[in-house]
Design a protein around this motif. Structure first.
Motif, PDB file in Angstrom:
ATOM      1  N   LEU A 111     -10.067 -18.009  45.663  1.00 20.54           N
ATOM      2  CA  LEU A 111      -9.366 -19.147  46.280  1.00 20.54           C
ATOM      3  C   LEU A 111      -8.347 -19.776  45.336  1.00 20.54           C
ATOM      4  O   LEU A 111      -7.284 -20.220  45.773  1.00 20.54           O
ATOM      5  CB  LEU A 111     -10.365 -20.194  46.770  1.00 20.54           C
ATOM      6  N   LEU A 112      -8.640 -19.803  44.040  1.00 23.44           N
ATOM      7  CA  LEU A 112      -7.682 -20.343  43.076  1.00 23.44           C
ATOM      8  C   LEU A 112      -6.520 -19.391  42.828  1.00 23.44           C
ATOM      9  O   LEU A 112      -5.476 -19.810  42.332  1.00 23.44           O
ATOM     10  CB  LEU A 112      -8.384 -20.668  41.763  1.00 23.44           C
ATOM     11  N   SER A 113      -6.696 -18.130  43.169  1.00 18.67           N
ATOM     12  CA  SER A 113      -5.632 -17.152  42.960  1.00 18.67           C
ATOM     13  C   SER A 113      -4.432 -17.399  43.868  1.00 18.67           C
ATOM     14  O   SER A 113      -3.296 -17.102  43.488  1.00 18.67           O
ATOM     15  CB  SER A 113      -6.161 -15.735  43.184  1.00 18.67           C
ATOM     16  N   TYR A 114      -4.678 -17.946  45.052  1.00 19.77           N
ATOM     17  CA  TYR A 114      -3.561 -18.202  45.972  1.00 19.77           C
ATOM     18  C   TYR A 114      -2.532 -19.162  45.369  1.00 19.77           C
ATOM     19  O   TYR A 114      -1.358 -18.802  45.237  1.00 19.77           O
ATOM     20  CB  TYR A 114      -4.078 -18.719  47.316  1.00 19.77           C
ATOM     21  N   PRO A 115      -2.922 -20.380  44.966  1.00 20.01           N
ATOM     22  CA  PRO A 115      -1.887 -21.262  44.404  1.00 20.01           C
ATOM     23  C   PRO A 115      -1.300 -20.738  43.093  1.00 20.01           C
ATOM     24  O   PRO A 115      -0.107 -20.944  42.825  1.00 20.01           O
ATOM     25  CB  PRO A 115      -2.612 -22.595  44.180  1.00 20.01           C
ATOM     26  N   VAL A 116      -2.088 -20.036  42.305  1.00 21.30           N
ATOM     27  CA  VAL A 116      -1.571 -19.474  41.054  1.00 21.30           C
ATOM     28  C   VAL A 116      -0.501 -18.430  41.353  1.00 21.30           C
ATOM     29  O   VAL A 116       0.557 -18.404  40.720  1.00 21.30           O
ATOM     30  CB  VAL A 116      -2.717 -18.881  40.203  1.00 21.30           C
ATOM     31  N   SER A 123       6.883 -17.709  45.744  1.00 22.12           N
ATOM     32  CA  SER A 123       6.958 -17.532  47.187  1.00 22.12           C
ATOM     33  C   SER A 123       5.560 -17.467  47.773  1.00 22.12           C
ATOM     34  O   SER A 123       4.641 -16.930  47.165  1.00 22.12           O
ATOM     35  CB  SER A 123       7.700 -16.228  47.499  1.00 22.12           C
ATOM     36  N   SER A 124       5.425 -18.008  48.978  1.00 20.22           N
ATOM     37  CA  SER A 124       4.143 -17.879  49.677  1.00 20.22           C
ATOM     38  C   SER A 124       4.281 -16.940  50.868  1.00 20.22           C
ATOM     39  O   SER A 124       3.401 -16.876  51.719  1.00 20.22           O
ATOM     40  CB  SER A 124       3.636 -19.256  50.125  1.00 20.22           C
ATOM     41  N   ASN A 125       5.412 -16.234  50.931  1.00 23.66           N
ATOM     42  CA  ASN A 125       5.647 -15.270  52.004  1.00 23.66           C
ATOM     43  C   ASN A 125       4.573 -14.193  52.028  1.00 23.66           C
ATOM     44  O   ASN A 125       4.345 -13.517  51.036  1.00 23.66           O
ATOM     45  CB  ASN A 125       7.003 -14.596  51.815  1.00 23.66           C
ATOM     46  N   GLY A 126       3.930 -14.029  53.140  1.00 20.00           N
ATOM     47  CA  GLY A 126       2.944 -12.980  53.303  1.00 20.00           C
ATOM     48  C   GLY A 126       1.613 -13.260  52.607  1.00 20.00           C
ATOM     49  O   GLY A 126       0.756 -12.405  52.568  1.00 20.00           O
ATOM     50  N   MET A 127       1.459 -14.463  52.055  1.00 20.82           N
ATOM     51  CA  MET A 127       0.199 -14.799  51.388  1.00 20.82           C
ATOM     52  C   MET A 127      -0.527 -15.864  52.191  1.00 20.82           C
ATOM     53  O   MET A 127       0.100 -16.698  52.839  1.00 20.82           O
ATOM     54  CB  MET A 127       0.458 -15.315  49.968  1.00 20.82           C
ATOM     55  N   PHE A 128      -1.823 -15.809  52.145  1.00 19.04           N
ATOM     56  CA  PHE A 128      -2.636 -16.832  52.777  1.00 19.04           C
ATOM     57  C   PHE A 128      -3.848 -17.094  51.892  1.00 19.04           C
ATOM     58  O   PHE A 128      -4.148 -16.318  50.979  1.00 19.04           O
ATOM     59  CB  PHE A 128      -3.029 -16.434  54.207  1.00 19.04           C
ATOM     60  N   TRP A 129      -4.550 -18.180  52.137  1.00 17.29           N
ATOM     61  CA  TRP A 129      -5.620 -18.644  51.238  1.00 17.29           C
ATOM     62  C   TRP A 129      -6.689 -17.593  50.971  1.00 17.29           C
ATOM     63  O   TRP A 129      -7.204 -17.490  49.872  1.00 17.29           O
ATOM     64  CB  TRP A 129      -6.262 -19.913  51.786  1.00 17.29           C
ATOM     65  N   PHE A 130      -7.044 -16.797  51.954  1.00 10.98           N
ATOM     66  CA  PHE A 130      -8.134 -15.842  51.766  1.00 10.98           C
ATOM     67  C   PHE A 130      -7.640 -14.421  51.488  1.00 10.98           C
ATOM     68  O   PHE A 130      -8.387 -13.471  51.629  1.00 10.98           O
ATOM     69  CB  PHE A 130      -9.061 -15.856  52.993  1.00 10.98           C
ATOM     70  N   LEU A 131      -6.401 -14.285  51.056  1.00 15.96           N
ATOM     71  CA  LEU A 131      -5.812 -12.982  50.782  1.00 15.96           C
ATOM     72  C   LEU A 131      -6.615 -12.196  49.742  1.00 15.96           C
ATOM     73  O   LEU A 131      -6.874 -11.013  49.910  1.00 15.96           O
ATOM     74  CB  LEU A 131      -4.365 -13.148  50.294  1.00 15.96           C
ATOM     75  N   TYR A 132      -7.034 -12.858  48.694  1.00 16.08           N
ATOM     76  CA  TYR A 132      -7.704 -12.168  47.588  1.00 16.08           C
ATOM     77  C   TYR A 132      -9.227 -12.121  47.742  1.00 16.08           C
ATOM     78  O   TYR A 132      -9.894 -11.393  47.028  1.00 16.08           O
ATOM     79  CB  TYR A 132      -7.345 -12.844  46.257  1.00 16.08           C
ATOM     80  N   THR A 133      -9.770 -12.893  48.661  1.00 20.41           N
ATOM     81  CA  THR A 133     -11.225 -13.030  48.771  1.00 20.41           C
ATOM     82  C   THR A 133     -11.952 -11.706  49.028  1.00 20.41           C
ATOM     83  O   THR A 133     -12.926 -11.421  48.323  1.00 20.41           O
ATOM     84  CB  THR A 133     -11.580 -14.080  49.839  1.00 20.41           C
ATOM     85  N   PRO A 134     -11.562 -10.873  49.976  1.00 16.88           N
ATOM     86  CA  PRO A 134     -12.304  -9.618  50.183  1.00 16.88           C
ATOM     87  C   PRO A 134     -12.321  -8.719  48.947  1.00 16.88           C
ATOM     88  O   PRO A 134     -13.354  -8.151  48.595  1.00 16.88           O
ATOM     89  CB  PRO A 134     -11.576  -8.939  51.337  1.00 16.88           C
TER      90      PRO A 134
END
Length: 178
Positions: A111-116, A123-134
């Motif tokens: 979850l911290l990886s998203y804002p980092v 850019s936040s294009n194509g990224m969302f909060w749970f992108l890295y979770t799986p």
């Protein structure tokens, strides 16, 4: 004698850092670093929360600077190592370290990886909060299972107990020879 134990601690920490830096890229699945989780859990049980956190922080910085890995190396490894160390410290059981690694890397780190990464890429294009979770959960769970198996074999060895004792580790019923 105090100086000798300090040298031994630094030597063991350096060995763990070297193992993490060398093994993580070799046994890597795109987007997952299960060997980092393996060494976080083993380090948590052997070194304790303070030293395993230093180990994860140094490894992340080395991987980012020398191998070109994005700041995900930092968010993924550090929180898992810290919580694995605390999990083992407070439970005295290997499963406490495993649970700490899974929560620290799989949930908090992802979850911290998203804002980092938004900050890092701009850019936040194509990224969302749970992108890295799986991916983070997959790496943390698979790595923690491997670490649990390795620790099951290591826990009764004299060198392991000696290192754990050096770092003030818990020598409880879970780690006593049968």
């Amino acid at each position: 004698m105090k100086n000798a134990s300090g040298v031994q601690k630094l030597t063991m920490l350096a060995i763990m850092i070297a193992l993490d830096v060398v093994l993580s890229p070799i046994f890597r699945i795109e987007g997952m670093a299960p060997m980092s989780s393996v060494l976080n859990v083993i380090g948590a049980v052997m070194l304790g929360p303070f030293y395993v956190s230093i180990m994860a922080l140094v490894c992340a910085v080395i991987r980012m600077t020398m191998m070109g890995i994005p700041p995900l190396a930092l968010t993924g490894a550090f929180f898992g190592a810290l919580l694995a160390g605390l999990g083992y410290k407070f439970t005295g059981k290997i499963w406490g370290a495993v649970l700490g690694e899974i929560i620290g890397t799989g949930l908090i780190g992802s979850l911290l990886s998203y804002p980092v990464m938004v900050w890092f890429t701009g850019s936040s294009n194509g990224m969302f909060w749970f992108l890295y979770t799986p991916r983070f959960f997959g790496g943390a769970i698979s790595g923690s299972i491997i670490a649990y198996i390795v620790l099951f074999k290591l826990k009764n060895t004299t060198p392991f107990k000696r290192v754990q004792n050096l770092f003030g580790g818990l020598l409880n019923d879970n780690l006593q020879p049968k």
